[in-house]
Scaffold this motif. Structure first.
Motif, PDB file in Angstrom:
ATOM      1  N   ASN A  27       0.811  -1.222   0.000  1.00  0.00           N
ATOM      2  CA  ASN A  27       0.000   0.000   0.000  1.00  0.00           C
ATOM      3  C   ASN A  27       0.845   1.273   0.000  1.00  0.00           C
ATOM      4  O   ASN A  27       0.449   2.289  -0.572  1.00  0.00           O
ATOM      5  CB  ASN A  27      -0.948   0.010   1.199  1.00  0.00           C
ATOM      6  N   ARG A  28       2.019   1.229   0.612  1.00  0.00           N
ATOM      7  CA  ARG A  28       2.879   2.426   0.656  1.00  0.00           C
ATOM      8  C   ARG A  28       3.365   2.822  -0.739  1.00  0.00           C
ATOM      9  O   ARG A  28       3.730   3.973  -0.965  1.00  0.00           O
ATOM     10  CB  ARG A  28       4.075   2.175   1.576  1.00  0.00           C
ATOM     11  N   GLU A  29       3.377   1.870  -1.658  1.00  0.00           N
ATOM     12  CA  GLU A  29       3.783   2.170  -3.025  1.00  0.00           C
ATOM     13  C   GLU A  29       2.622   2.705  -3.865  1.00  0.00           C
ATOM     14  O   GLU A  29       2.841   3.213  -4.958  1.00  0.00           O
ATOM     15  CB  GLU A  29       4.344   0.899  -3.683  1.00  0.00           C
ATOM     16  N   ARG A  30       1.410   2.589  -3.343  1.00  0.00           N
ATOM     17  CA  ARG A  30       0.223   2.929  -4.124  1.00  0.00           C
ATOM     18  C   ARG A  30      -0.410   4.255  -3.721  1.00  0.00           C
ATOM     19  O   ARG A  30      -1.038   4.916  -4.551  1.00  0.00           O
ATOM     20  CB  ARG A  30      -0.805   1.802  -3.992  1.00  0.00           C
ATOM     21  N   VAL A  31      -0.282   4.631  -2.448  1.00  0.00           N
ATOM     22  CA  VAL A  31      -0.941   5.835  -1.944  1.00  0.00           C
ATOM     23  C   VAL A  31      -0.015   6.555  -0.962  1.00  0.00           C
ATOM     24  O   VAL A  31       1.022   6.029  -0.566  1.00  0.00           O
ATOM     25  CB  VAL A  31      -2.273   5.493  -1.232  1.00  0.00           C
ATOM     26  N   ASP A  32      -0.419   7.758  -0.569  1.00  0.00           N
ATOM     27  CA  ASP A  32       0.293   8.513   0.468  1.00  0.00           C
ATOM     28  C   ASP A  32      -0.654   8.826   1.621  1.00  0.00           C
ATOM     29  O   ASP A  32      -1.883   8.716   1.486  1.00  0.00           O
ATOM     30  CB  ASP A  32       0.855   9.818  -0.104  1.00  0.00           C
ATOM     31  N   THR A  33      -0.063   9.227   2.750  1.00  0.00           N
ATOM     32  CA  THR A  33      -0.863   9.601   3.916  1.00  0.00           C
ATOM     33  C   THR A  33      -0.637  11.077   4.258  1.00  0.00           C
ATOM     34  O   THR A  33       0.428  11.640   3.989  1.00  0.00           O
ATOM     35  CB  THR A  33      -0.501   8.757   5.150  1.00  0.00           C
ATOM     36  N   ILE A  34      -1.673  11.665   4.866  1.00  0.00           N
ATOM     37  CA  ILE A  34      -1.603  13.031   5.377  1.00  0.00           C
ATOM     38  C   ILE A  34      -2.083  13.003   6.831  1.00  0.00           C
ATOM     39  O   ILE A  34      -3.096  12.371   7.138  1.00  0.00           O
ATOM     40  CB  ILE A  34      -2.499  13.998   4.561  1.00  0.00           C
ATOM     41  N   HIS A  35      -1.362  13.667   7.722  1.00  0.00           N
ATOM     42  CA  HIS A  35      -1.755  13.699   9.127  1.00  0.00           C
ATOM     43  C   HIS A  35      -2.948  14.630   9.342  1.00  0.00           C
ATOM     44  O   HIS A  35      -3.160  15.580   8.600  1.00  0.00           O
ATOM     45  CB  HIS A  35      -0.593  14.155  10.005  1.00  0.00           C
ATOM     46  N   PHE A  36      -3.712  14.337  10.383  1.00  0.00           N
ATOM     47  CA  PHE A  36      -4.845  15.175  10.755  1.00  0.00           C
ATOM     48  C   PHE A  36      -4.371  16.500  11.351  1.00  0.00           C
ATOM     49  O   PHE A  36      -3.470  16.524  12.196  1.00  0.00           O
ATOM     50  CB  PHE A  36      -5.717  14.456  11.779  1.00  0.00           C
ATOM     51  N   LEU A  37      -4.975  17.571  10.917  1.00  0.00           N
ATOM     52  CA  LEU A  37      -4.751  18.896  11.484  1.00  0.00           C
ATOM     53  C   LEU A  37      -6.106  19.508  11.846  1.00  0.00           C
ATOM     54  O   LEU A  37      -6.961  19.660  10.961  1.00  0.00           O
ATOM     55  CB  LEU A  37      -4.015  19.800  10.494  1.00  0.00           C
ATOM     56  N   PRO A  38      -6.303  19.825  13.148  1.00  0.00           N
ATOM     57  CA  PRO A  38      -5.420  19.544  14.287  1.00  0.00           C
ATOM     58  C   PRO A  38      -5.371  18.043  14.600  1.00  0.00           C
ATOM     59  O   PRO A  38      -6.234  17.301  14.127  1.00  0.00           O
ATOM     60  CB  PRO A  38      -6.079  20.323  15.426  1.00  0.00           C
ATOM     61  N   PRO A  39      -4.383  17.616  15.403  1.00  0.00           N
ATOM     62  CA  PRO A  39      -4.270  16.190  15.734  1.00  0.00           C
ATOM     63  C   PRO A  39      -5.524  15.689  16.445  1.00  0.00           C
ATOM     64  O   PRO A  39      -6.220  16.443  17.125  1.00  0.00           O
ATOM     65  CB  PRO A  39      -3.050  16.143  16.669  1.00  0.00           C
ATOM     66  N   ILE A  40      -5.804  14.409  16.294  1.00  0.00           N
ATOM     67  CA  ILE A  40      -6.954  13.787  16.946  1.00  0.00           C
ATOM     68  C   ILE A  40      -6.473  12.665  17.849  1.00  0.00           C
ATOM     69  O   ILE A  40      -5.349  12.172  17.703  1.00  0.00           O
ATOM     70  CB  ILE A  40      -7.932  13.235  15.901  1.00  0.00           C
ATOM     71  N   PRO A  41      -7.289  12.248  18.820  1.00  0.00           N
ATOM     72  CA  PRO A  41      -6.863  11.170  19.735  1.00  0.00           C
ATOM     73  C   PRO A  41      -6.587   9.875  19.003  1.00  0.00           C
ATOM     74  O   PRO A  41      -7.256   9.544  18.016  1.00  0.00           O
ATOM     75  CB  PRO A  41      -8.068  11.027  20.680  1.00  0.00           C
ATOM     76  N   GLU A  42      -5.607   9.143  19.489  1.00  0.00           N
ATOM     77  CA  GLU A  42      -5.300   7.837  18.935  1.00  0.00           C
ATOM     78  C   GLU A  42      -6.201   6.777  19.569  1.00  0.00           C
ATOM     79  O   GLU A  42      -6.896   7.045  20.541  1.00  0.00           O
ATOM     80  CB  GLU A  42      -3.819   7.504  19.168  1.00  0.00           C
ATOM     81  N   SER A  43      -6.197   5.568  19.022  1.00  0.00           N
ATOM     82  CA  SER A  43      -7.067   4.494  19.501  1.00  0.00           C
ATOM     83  C   SER A  43      -6.236   3.331  20.028  1.00  0.00           C
ATOM     84  O   SER A  43      -5.348   2.828  19.324  1.00  0.00           O
ATOM     85  CB  SER A  43      -7.977   4.008  18.371  1.00  0.00           C
ATOM     86  N   ASP A  44      -6.524   2.913  21.247  1.00  0.00           N
ATOM     87  CA  ASP A  44      -5.846   1.769  21.834  1.00  0.00           C
ATOM     88  C   ASP A  44      -6.493   0.470  21.365  1.00  0.00           C
ATOM     89  O   ASP A  44      -7.703   0.384  21.196  1.00  0.00           O
ATOM     90  CB  ASP A  44      -5.893   1.830  23.358  1.00  0.00           C
ATOM     91  N   ILE A  45      -5.652  -0.536  21.188  1.00  0.00           N
ATOM     92  CA  ILE A  45      -6.111  -1.849  20.737  1.00  0.00           C
ATOM     93  C   ILE A  45      -5.918  -2.855  21.867  1.00  0.00           C
ATOM     94  O   ILE A  45      -4.847  -2.922  22.476  1.00  0.00           O
ATOM     95  CB  ILE A  45      -5.322  -2.317  19.504  1.00  0.00           C
ATOM     96  N   TYR A  46      -6.965  -3.614  22.147  1.00  0.00           N
ATOM     97  CA  TYR A  46      -6.919  -4.656  23.167  1.00  0.00           C
ATOM     98  C   TYR A  46      -7.255  -5.998  22.536  1.00  0.00           C
ATOM     99  O   TYR A  46      -8.056  -6.082  21.597  1.00  0.00           O
ATOM    100  CB  TYR A  46      -7.922  -4.370  24.291  1.00  0.00           C
ATOM    101  N   ALA A  47      -6.656  -7.044  23.071  1.00  0.00           N
ATOM    102  CA  ALA A  47      -6.992  -8.416  22.710  1.00  0.00           C
ATOM    103  C   ALA A  47      -7.577  -9.099  23.934  1.00  0.00           C
ATOM    104  O   ALA A  47      -7.115  -8.868  25.058  1.00  0.00           O
ATOM    105  CB  ALA A  47      -5.756  -9.170  22.230  1.00  0.00           C
ATOM    106  N   SER A  48      -8.585  -9.927  23.736  1.00  0.00           N
ATOM    107  CA  SER A  48      -9.245 -10.591  24.865  1.00  0.00           C
ATOM    108  C   SER A  48      -9.414 -12.084  24.615  1.00  0.00           C
ATOM    109  O   SER A  48      -9.705 -12.507  23.492  1.00  0.00           O
ATOM    110  CB  SER A  48     -10.622  -9.971  25.117  1.00  0.00           C
ATOM    111  N   VAL A  49      -9.250 -12.843  25.673  1.00  0.00           N
ATOM    112  CA  VAL A  49      -9.605 -14.258  25.656  1.00  0.00           C
ATOM    113  C   VAL A  49     -11.115 -14.367  25.857  1.00  0.00           C
ATOM    114  O   VAL A  49     -11.699 -13.626  26.636  1.00  0.00           O
ATOM    115  CB  VAL A  49      -8.863 -15.032  26.758  1.00  0.00           C
ATOM    116  N   LEU A  50     -11.741 -15.291  25.124  1.00  0.00           N
ATOM    117  CA  LEU A  50     -13.185 -15.481  25.211  1.00  0.00           C
ATOM    118  C   LEU A  50     -13.528 -16.646  26.137  1.00  0.00           C
ATOM    119  O   LEU A  50     -12.785 -17.634  26.221  1.00  0.00           O
ATOM    120  CB  LEU A  50     -13.760 -15.754  23.822  1.00  0.00           C
TER     121      LEU A  50
END
Length: 280
Positions: free
Chosen positions: A200-223
């Motif tokens: 994907n890095r060869e196909r598109v580019d990224t732009i950062h959010f202005l103003p910055p926004i909160p990041e998202s934490d990832i959790y894994a859980s046993v069921l």
């Protein structure tokens, strides 16, 4: 007589050959994983299979489909959604299904644009509503990404404008970069981890959010449906190992707090995390 002797000898030889050994038993883990984190989980699973002589089966897709699969099958060992919303959705279907959970890293949203940003998108959130951009976003009814995108745009009071300006919603993250790459859209909002997936890095580019926004934490859980809870707990522990941390980092997911195991997750949709890593 000569022919008969040869046939009898062949039968004796074939009977004396040892039979092929039965394949060794391999325990299996079933992991339900949302698309934003599936690439690093797949790599970690390959390491885990070799290390612990087991099989890891990954079911991936949008969070709505995954939680329905878990609920209807009542099978599976681990659940790894893109955000805590997945746990709220699953708990609504089965209140006591979530067991121990582990923080594994932090992902963030970025804008996806064609290579070299030909339309000169400036990263301002308000600019997403401008009609010069052909925007595509994920569906908030099916994916954690779509819900997170909706929250960000609604906070800036432009969600309705953006919805009126788009042709379609992507069911999850998988269609976003593809739409930018093939010219169907010129602006998308996606997880940074999607940008690091495959080529994907060869196909598109990224732009950062202005103003910055909160990041998202990832959790894994046993069921609670796990038939191999010990092995599932081992996989959970491996997710915080140096090997896993490096794999997550290579996919844009960085660990910003200790990977403590917690015994429960808040049942509210707007889960928040305090400094000592417990969900409140």
């Amino acid at each position: 007589m000569l022919v008969l002797s040869m046939l009898l000898a062949a039968c004796v030889d074939s009977q004396s050959e040892p039979a092929d050994p039965a394949p060794a038993y391999q325990p299996e883990l079933i992991i339900y994983c949302e698309n934003g984190v599936v690439a690093p989980i797949y790599e970690i699973s390959q390491f885990f299979e070799a290390r612990y002589n087991c099989k890891v089966t990954i079911q991936n897709g949008n969070v709505r489909n995954l939680t329905s699969m878990i609920h209807l099958s009542n099978k599976g060992d681990l659940f790894i959604p893109d955000t805590n919303y997945g746990f709220s959705l699953l708990r609504h279907l089965q209140p006591d299904i979530i067991r121990d959970s582990l923080y594994i890293g932090t992902n963030r949203l970025v804008y996806i644009v064609p290579k070299s940003n030909p339309e000169k998108f400036d990263g301002q959130i308000e600019s997403v509503s401008q009609r010069q951009f052909a925007v595509i976003i994920a569906n908030p009814e099916t994916s954690s990404l779509g819900l997170k995108t909706k929250e960000i745009l609604k906070n800036r009071a432009i969600y309705a404008e953006v919805i009126n300006n788009i042709m379609t919603l992507s069911v999850d993250s998988r269609g976003l970069i593809r739409s930018i790459d093939n010219g169907e859209a010129t602006l998308a909002i996606d997880w940074l981890s999607s940008y690091y997936y495959n080529s994907n890095r060869e196909r598109v580019d990224t732009i950062h959010f202005l103003p910055p926004i909160p990041e998202s934490d990832i959790y894994a859980s046993v069921l609670n449906t796990s038939e191999k809870p010990g092995l599932a707990q081992t996989f959970l522990a491996v997710l915080s190992s140096p090997v896993a941390v490096d794999i997550f980092k290579a996919h844009g997911i960085k660990k910003k707090r200790s990977g403590l195991i917690i015994t429960s997750l808040s049942s509210t949709q707007n889960d928040t995390i305090n400094e000592d890593n417990r969900i409140r």
